[in-house]
Scaffold this motif. Structure first.
Motif, PDB file in Angstrom:
ATOM      1  N   LEU A   1       0.844  -1.287  -0.015  1.00 56.36           N
ATOM      2  CA  LEU A   1       0.082  -0.059  -0.125  1.00 56.36           C
ATOM      3  C   LEU A   1       0.894   1.397  -0.074  1.00 56.36           C
ATOM      4  N   LEU A   2       2.103   1.232   0.703  1.00 50.44           N
ATOM      5  CA  LEU A   2       2.854   2.393   0.703  1.00 50.44           C
ATOM      6  C   LEU A   2       4.012   2.493   0.042  1.00 50.44           C
ATOM      7  N   GLY A   3       3.752   2.304  -1.610  1.00 53.98           N
ATOM      8  CA  GLY A   3       4.705   2.103  -2.287  1.00 53.98           C
ATOM      9  C   GLY A   3       5.371   3.509  -2.464  1.00 53.98           C
ATOM     10  N   SER A   4       6.728   3.356  -3.403  1.00 54.46           N
ATOM     11  CA  SER A   4       7.260   4.565  -3.665  1.00 54.46           C
ATOM     12  C   SER A   4       7.230   4.795  -5.217  1.00 54.46           C
ATOM     13  N   ASP A   5       6.321   4.020  -5.774  1.00 52.36           N
ATOM     14  CA  ASP A   5       6.233   4.254  -7.446  1.00 52.36           C
ATOM     15  C   ASP A   5       5.093   5.248  -7.709  1.00 52.36           C
ATOM     16  N   ALA A   6       5.003   5.594  -8.815  1.00 56.49           N
ATOM     17  CA  ALA A   6       4.119   6.598  -9.130  1.00 56.49           C
ATOM     18  C   ALA A   6       2.563   6.323  -9.071  1.00 56.49           C
ATOM     19  N   ALA A   7       2.305   4.682  -9.316  1.00 54.66           N
ATOM     20  CA  ALA A   7       0.897   4.509  -9.239  1.00 54.66           C
ATOM     21  C   ALA A   7       0.396   4.504  -7.667  1.00 54.66           C
ATOM     22  N   SER A   8       1.647   4.399  -6.837  1.00 55.25           N
ATOM     23  CA  SER A   8       0.962   4.496  -5.217  1.00 55.25           C
ATOM     24  C   SER A   8       0.823   5.646  -4.985  1.00 55.25           C
ATOM     25  N   ARG A   9       1.755   6.773  -5.547  1.00 53.65           N
ATOM     26  CA  ARG A   9       1.425   8.093  -5.174  1.00 53.65           C
ATOM     27  C   ARG A   9       0.124   8.728  -5.762  1.00 53.65           C
ATOM     28  N   ALA A  10      -0.297   8.212  -7.090  1.00 58.74           N
ATOM     29  CA  ALA A  10      -1.718   8.672  -7.629  1.00 58.74           C
ATOM     30  C   ALA A  10      -2.675   8.105  -6.930  1.00 58.74           C
TER      31      ALA A  10
END
Length: 200
Positions: free
Chosen positions: A96-105
């Motif tokens: 859930l707390l990824g550093s990637d663009a999909a997580s941020r969006a």
């Protein structure tokens, strides 16, 4: 004689509009996005959008339903299928707390929705159900961790509520623009919390 363009079924058209809206809302924010923007992103007339949705808030709610299906549900499934309860909790944190663009969006969309749900009973009811399901999942994982010995959790259901509350606070601090807290640090904090504060 060749016919005109094939009409898409309403559910297919609706999903296409939601997918187009996701990128626009994630980039600009809910309050800076209009129905006209969604129509332009979906390459349709404004009337097509208003046929499928009552307004931009309903578009966001639909986008978040898709987000749950495409982003959150696979994380939840991996967590449930993990070998131990502690590994399941780790899947929840890292997924859930990824550093990637999909997580941020994903979290930018949710931050907009949280603000909207505070003033709309229909959306707050849906959000409350999301939390009940998430608390239940975290509770099951922590109870399994206690049973399999990968953690010692005195009260899994109470611990689950605290764990998700901490996660929410970290989300706000890690995914706002120019946040001082990085997602990777948020993950480390949550892992540390699970390994210390939740053990009984």
């Amino acid at each position: 004689m060749a016919g005109g363009p094939r009409r898409l079924p309403p559910e297919v058209r609706r999903r296409m509009l939601l997918e187009a809206a996701r990128s626009v809302i994630a980039e600009r924010g809910l309050h800076a996005t209009t129905v006209r923007d969604v129509a332009a992103a979906g390459e349709v007339a404004v009337g097509t959008v208003t046929y499928h949705f009552a307004g931009i808030e309903e578009v966001l709610a639909g986008v978040l339903e898709l987000e749950t299906e495409s982003f959150s549900d696979p994380v939840y499934q991996r967590a449930e299928q993990a070998a131990t309860g502690r590994e399941g909790v780790a899947e929840l944190i890292d997924g859930l707390l990824g550093s990637d663009a999909a997580s941020r969006a994903h979290w930018q969309l949710w931050l907009d929705f949280w603000a909207m749900a505070a003033h709309r009973p229909t959306y707050s009811a849906w959000q409350s159900q999301i939390y009940r399901d998430l608390h239940a999942l975290a509770g099951r994982l922590l109870a399994r961790a206690d049973a399999d010995g990968s953690l010692r959790v005195a009260d899994p259901q109470s611990a689950a509520v605290e764990f998700i509350a901490l996660m929410d606070g970290l989300v706000v601090q890690a995914y706002l623009p120019d946040a001082a807290l990085s997602p990777s640090r948020a993950r480390r904090i949550l892992h540390g919390y699970v390994d210390s504060a939740l053990t009984g």
